[in-house]
Scaffold this motif. Structure first.
Motif, PDB file in Angstrom:
ATOM      1  N   PHE A 138      45.194 -24.710 -21.588  1.00 21.45           N
ATOM      2  CA  PHE A 138      44.374 -24.613 -22.785  1.00 21.45           C
ATOM      3  C   PHE A 138      43.971 -25.974 -23.345  1.00 21.45           C
ATOM      4  O   PHE A 138      42.914 -26.104 -23.942  1.00 21.45           O
ATOM      5  CB  PHE A 138      45.129 -23.837 -23.879  1.00 21.45           C
ATOM      6  CG  PHE A 138      45.275 -22.376 -23.590  1.00 21.45           C
ATOM      7  CD1 PHE A 138      44.297 -21.488 -23.986  1.00 21.45           C
ATOM      8  CD2 PHE A 138      46.384 -21.890 -22.929  1.00 21.45           C
ATOM      9  CE1 PHE A 138      44.417 -20.131 -23.729  1.00 21.45           C
ATOM     10  CE2 PHE A 138      46.510 -20.538 -22.658  1.00 21.45           C
ATOM     11  CZ  PHE A 138      45.528 -19.660 -23.059  1.00 21.45           C
ATOM     12  N   GLU A 139      44.826 -26.966 -23.148  1.00 14.72           N
ATOM     13  CA  GLU A 139      44.697 -28.189 -23.933  1.00 14.72           C
ATOM     14  C   GLU A 139      43.392 -28.930 -23.705  1.00 14.72           C
ATOM     15  O   GLU A 139      42.774 -29.422 -24.646  1.00 14.72           O
ATOM     16  CB  GLU A 139      45.888 -29.114 -23.655  1.00 14.72           C
ATOM     17  CG  GLU A 139      46.184 -30.046 -24.804  1.00 14.72           C
ATOM     18  CD  GLU A 139      47.570 -30.666 -24.691  1.00 14.72           C
ATOM     19  OE1 GLU A 139      47.768 -31.484 -23.775  1.00 14.72           O
ATOM     20  OE2 GLU A 139      48.444 -30.323 -25.504  1.00 14.72           O
ATOM     21  N   ALA A 140      42.951 -29.019 -22.435  1.00 10.64           N
ATOM     22  CA  ALA A 140      41.743 -29.795 -22.142  1.00 10.64           C
ATOM     23  C   ALA A 140      40.532 -29.229 -22.873  1.00 10.64           C
ATOM     24  O   ALA A 140      39.756 -29.973 -23.484  1.00 10.64           O
ATOM     25  CB  ALA A 140      41.491 -29.817 -20.634  1.00 10.64           C
ATOM     26  N   ASP A 141      40.374 -27.914 -22.845  1.00  9.57           N
ATOM     27  CA  ASP A 141      39.214 -27.307 -23.490  1.00  9.57           C
ATOM     28  C   ASP A 141      39.354 -27.275 -25.005  1.00  9.57           C
ATOM     29  O   ASP A 141      38.372 -27.432 -25.732  1.00  9.57           O
ATOM     30  CB  ASP A 141      38.990 -25.897 -22.940  1.00  9.57           C
ATOM     31  CG  ASP A 141      38.576 -25.929 -21.477  1.00  9.57           C
ATOM     32  OD1 ASP A 141      37.430 -26.324 -21.204  1.00  9.57           O
ATOM     33  OD2 ASP A 141      39.392 -25.596 -20.619  1.00  9.57           O
ATOM     34  N   ILE A 142      40.568 -27.061 -25.490  1.00  6.27           N
ATOM     35  CA  ILE A 142      40.803 -27.127 -26.926  1.00  6.27           C
ATOM     36  C   ILE A 142      40.512 -28.541 -27.422  1.00  6.27           C
ATOM     37  O   ILE A 142      39.930 -28.739 -28.476  1.00  6.27           O
ATOM     38  CB  ILE A 142      42.246 -26.708 -27.266  1.00  6.27           C
ATOM     39  CG1 ILE A 142      42.403 -25.198 -27.078  1.00  6.27           C
ATOM     40  CG2 ILE A 142      42.613 -27.098 -28.694  1.00  6.27           C
ATOM     41  CD1 ILE A 142      43.809 -24.702 -27.295  1.00  6.27           C
ATOM     42  N   HIS A 143      40.903 -29.533 -26.619  1.00  7.00           N
ATOM     43  CA  HIS A 143      40.672 -30.937 -26.977  1.00  7.00           C
ATOM     44  C   HIS A 143      39.185 -31.206 -27.163  1.00  7.00           C
ATOM     45  O   HIS A 143      38.771 -31.814 -28.149  1.00  7.00           O
ATOM     46  CB  HIS A 143      41.253 -31.849 -25.900  1.00  7.00           C
ATOM     47  CG  HIS A 143      41.194 -33.309 -26.237  1.00  7.00           C
ATOM     48  ND1 HIS A 143      40.045 -34.056 -26.103  1.00  7.00           N
ATOM     49  CD2 HIS A 143      42.144 -34.147 -26.716  1.00  7.00           C
ATOM     50  CE1 HIS A 143      40.289 -35.297 -26.474  1.00  7.00           C
ATOM     51  NE2 HIS A 143      41.547 -35.381 -26.865  1.00  7.00           N
ATOM     52  N   ALA A 144      38.365 -30.732 -26.209  1.00  9.61           N
ATOM     53  CA  ALA A 144      36.918 -30.970 -26.294  1.00  9.61           C
ATOM     54  C   ALA A 144      36.321 -30.302 -27.531  1.00  9.61           C
ATOM     55  O   ALA A 144      35.499 -30.895 -28.234  1.00  9.61           O
ATOM     56  CB  ALA A 144      36.239 -30.446 -25.029  1.00  9.61           C
TER      57      ALA A 144
ATOM     58  N   ALA B 218      48.950 -30.045 -32.926  1.00  8.07           N
ATOM     59  CA  ALA B 218      49.293 -29.119 -34.006  1.00  8.07           C
ATOM     60  C   ALA B 218      48.840 -27.700 -33.684  1.00  8.07           C
ATOM     61  O   ALA B 218      49.591 -26.727 -33.875  1.00  8.07           O
ATOM     62  CB  ALA B 218      48.645 -29.583 -35.316  1.00  8.07           C
ATOM     63  N   LEU B 219      47.623 -27.553 -33.159  1.00  5.49           N
ATOM     64  CA  LEU B 219      47.086 -26.223 -32.888  1.00  5.49           C
ATOM     65  C   LEU B 219      47.800 -25.548 -31.725  1.00  5.49           C
ATOM     66  O   LEU B 219      48.127 -24.358 -31.794  1.00  5.49           O
ATOM     67  CB  LEU B 219      45.583 -26.310 -32.602  1.00  5.49           C
ATOM     68  CG  LEU B 219      44.856 -24.978 -32.362  1.00  5.49           C
ATOM     69  CD1 LEU B 219      45.075 -24.021 -33.532  1.00  5.49           C
ATOM     70  CD2 LEU B 219      43.375 -25.206 -32.137  1.00  5.49           C
ATOM     71  N   THR B 220      48.056 -26.289 -30.642  1.00  4.24           N
ATOM     72  CA  THR B 220      48.763 -25.686 -29.506  1.00  4.24           C
ATOM     73  C   THR B 220      50.200 -25.328 -29.891  1.00  4.24           C
ATOM     74  O   THR B 220      50.725 -24.303 -29.456  1.00  4.24           O
ATOM     75  CB  THR B 220      48.764 -26.619 -28.288  1.00  4.24           C
ATOM     76  OG1 THR B 220      49.254 -27.916 -28.663  1.00  4.24           O
ATOM     77  CG2 THR B 220      47.370 -26.761 -27.705  1.00  4.24           C
ATOM     78  N   GLY B 221      50.820 -26.156 -30.734  1.00  2.00           N
ATOM     79  CA  GLY B 221      52.168 -25.829 -31.220  1.00  2.00           C
ATOM     80  C   GLY B 221      52.152 -24.601 -32.110  1.00  2.00           C
ATOM     81  O   GLY B 221      53.053 -23.749 -32.047  1.00  2.00           O
ATOM     82  N   LEU B 222      51.106 -24.483 -32.936  1.00  2.00           N
ATOM     83  CA  LEU B 222      50.948 -23.321 -33.801  1.00  2.00           C
ATOM     84  C   LEU B 222      50.791 -22.050 -32.968  1.00  2.00           C
ATOM     85  O   LEU B 222      51.418 -21.020 -33.249  1.00  2.00           O
ATOM     86  CB  LEU B 222      49.726 -23.516 -34.707  1.00  2.00           C
ATOM     87  CG  LEU B 222      49.433 -22.419 -35.735  1.00  2.00           C
ATOM     88  CD1 LEU B 222      50.492 -22.409 -36.830  1.00  2.00           C
ATOM     89  CD2 LEU B 222      48.036 -22.628 -36.335  1.00  2.00           C
ATOM     90  N   MET B 223      49.973 -22.128 -31.931  1.00  2.00           N
ATOM     91  CA  MET B 223      49.771 -20.980 -31.036  1.00  2.00           C
ATOM     92  C   MET B 223      51.073 -20.571 -30.363  1.00  2.00           C
ATOM     93  O   MET B 223      51.386 -19.384 -30.253  1.00  2.00           O
ATOM     94  CB  MET B 223      48.724 -21.323 -29.966  1.00  2.00           C
ATOM     95  CG  MET B 223      47.302 -21.308 -30.439  1.00  2.00           C
ATOM     96  SD  MET B 223      46.165 -21.640 -29.075  1.00  2.00           S
ATOM     97  CE  MET B 223      44.596 -21.354 -29.886  1.00  2.00           C
ATOM     98  N   ASP B 224      51.822 -21.567 -29.901  1.00  2.00           N
ATOM     99  CA  ASP B 224      53.092 -21.305 -29.222  1.00  2.00           C
ATOM    100  C   ASP B 224      54.060 -20.581 -30.154  1.00  2.00           C
ATOM    101  O   ASP B 224      54.656 -19.561 -29.785  1.00  2.00           O
ATOM    102  CB  ASP B 224      53.690 -22.631 -28.738  1.00  2.00           C
ATOM    103  CG  ASP B 224      55.029 -22.449 -28.060  1.00  2.00           C
ATOM    104  OD1 ASP B 224      55.053 -22.185 -26.848  1.00  2.00           O
ATOM    105  OD2 ASP B 224      56.072 -22.571 -28.749  1.00  2.00           O
ATOM    106  N   SER B 225      54.230 -21.093 -31.361  1.00  2.00           N
ATOM    107  CA  SER B 225      55.159 -20.489 -32.330  1.00  2.00           C
ATOM    108  C   SER B 225      54.708 -19.090 -32.737  1.00  2.00           C
ATOM    109  O   SER B 225      55.518 -18.171 -32.873  1.00  2.00           O
ATOM    110  CB  SER B 225      55.285 -21.374 -33.578  1.00  2.00           C
ATOM    111  OG  SER B 225      55.862 -22.610 -33.250  1.00  2.00           O
TER     112      SER B 225
END
Length: 205
Positions: A119-125, A160-167
């Motif tokens: 997810f991270e690469a596309d979320i980053h963009a 922050a967003l990927t950590g939020l999704m994980d939790s």
């Protein structure tokens, strides 16, 4: 024209096979852990030959990545602009909510770091584009802010967003997709609070 028709049909068949394989994997992930799913399980499930699987994917992990890209990541690539990006993010949270079993299976089987890379690469963009647009609108980003500052802000929000999704996926956060998007939007609108400047240097004695 016949050559074009053959090429188009071949591309259409390839896409169809990939989508069928992804659907089979998704169904199997609701029945058992990801690491126990074999290529044979997938091909038997959907009636596609094993050789055809390898024509499209190197392994089950590559198919998993394709499945998430087709169903989830693409939601962040539909539109440009702040409001539309919020709508896409909401759809992504709603996708995770509707496919919680599959996402949890992937998270528990391949680990947080591996799934996060999907997810991270596309979320980053997407976030970088949003950070730049909001930052310019509120004056937090101007000619005095260097690219390194923008990259740092983007990295902060991605983590922050990927950590939020994980939790949230693990059930540690009890909020609706709408509430999460509202919270994320409020955080992004607070870019003015993260106005980075050069550190002050002590006056020489």
């Amino acid at each position: 024209s016949n050559l074009y028709f053959i090429k188009s049909k071949s591309q259409s068949d390839a896409l169809c096979h990939k989508l069928i394989l992804a659907a089979a994997l998704k169904e199997l992930m609701q029945q058992k852990p990801f690491e126990k799913i074999t290529i044979q399980d997938i091909t038997q499930k959907c009636g596609i030959r094993r050789q055809n699987f390898y024509y499209h994917f190197a392994d089950v992990y590559a198919l998993l990545q394709y499945m998430f890209e087709e169903e989830a990541i693409c939601l962040l690539k539909k539109h440009e602009g702040i409001q539309l990006w919020q709508e896409d993010l909401l759809q992504l949270f709603q996708y995770i909510d509707a496919n919680r079993e599959v996402c949890l299976c992937a998270l528990n089987s391949i680990g947080r770091e591996h799934l996060k890379r999907f997810f991270e690469a596309d979320i980053h963009a997407s976030i970088k584009s949003t950070v730049e647009q909001i930052g310019k609108e509120i004056g937090a980003i101007n000619e005095h802010v260097c690219q390194a500052d923008i990259d740092l802000m983007t990295h902060f929000y991605v983590v922050a967003l990927t950590g939020l999704m994980d939790s949230w996926l693990r059930g540690e956060i009890d909020r609706s997709p709408e509430e999460l998007v509202t919270f994320t939007d409020r955080m992004l609108q607070d870019l003015s609070l993260i106005h980075i400047s050069e550190p002050t240097r002590p006056e020489p004695i």
